[in-house]
Design an enzyme around this catalytic site. Sequence first.
Site: not given
Length: 206
Positions: A117-118
């Site tokens: 995600v990040c």
Amino acid sequence: MSKPYVRLNKDDVAVLMVDHQAGLLSLVRDFDPDVFKNNVLALADIASFFELPTILTTSFEDGPNGPLVPELKEMFPEAPYIARPGQINAWDNEDFVAAVKATGKKQLLIAGVVTEVCVAFPALSAVEAGYDVFVVTDASGTFNPVTRDAAWQRMSQAGVQLMSWFAVGGELHRDWRNDIEGFGGLLAGHLPAYSNLMQSYAQQAR
């Protein structure tokens, strides 16, 4: 289809440290906690050693994600610090993108928590925006090897290069004759085996 070798250029690369936050670090299970922290700080030392523009960003730090780990803030007190109020993908934050553009660099080294995600979201966004993107795999962490490997595959298929912090250092340094003790000392500070090697070298050089 194979792609040409695009290697890191210390004069054209910026480092993006994404969401290395106290709360999120507790989610990392694909690395031993001490090993992972060492890897993150090794990448930070590389950025400092080569004087690379570095950008720090956090996501919803007033919530459960928690604050940025203090070591990074201390190492880069003058670096742009983007505390995103809610955007999950850092590239959705205008201040973050503006900070990246302000570096004037076309290569981006990205590491963060969590990998799929990040790290993956801004990496894929940066590729789409025309940057050469390199993700530091061992300074990025997530829940387990299954989710990590899926993220690596997704990014590599989009053209992201996957590297370790050790490979990053070697590719930036290019030639041992540039600074044997300085670069060797950096490696020794994060790899016990390399510390042994440097000690042996020092004894032979007497």
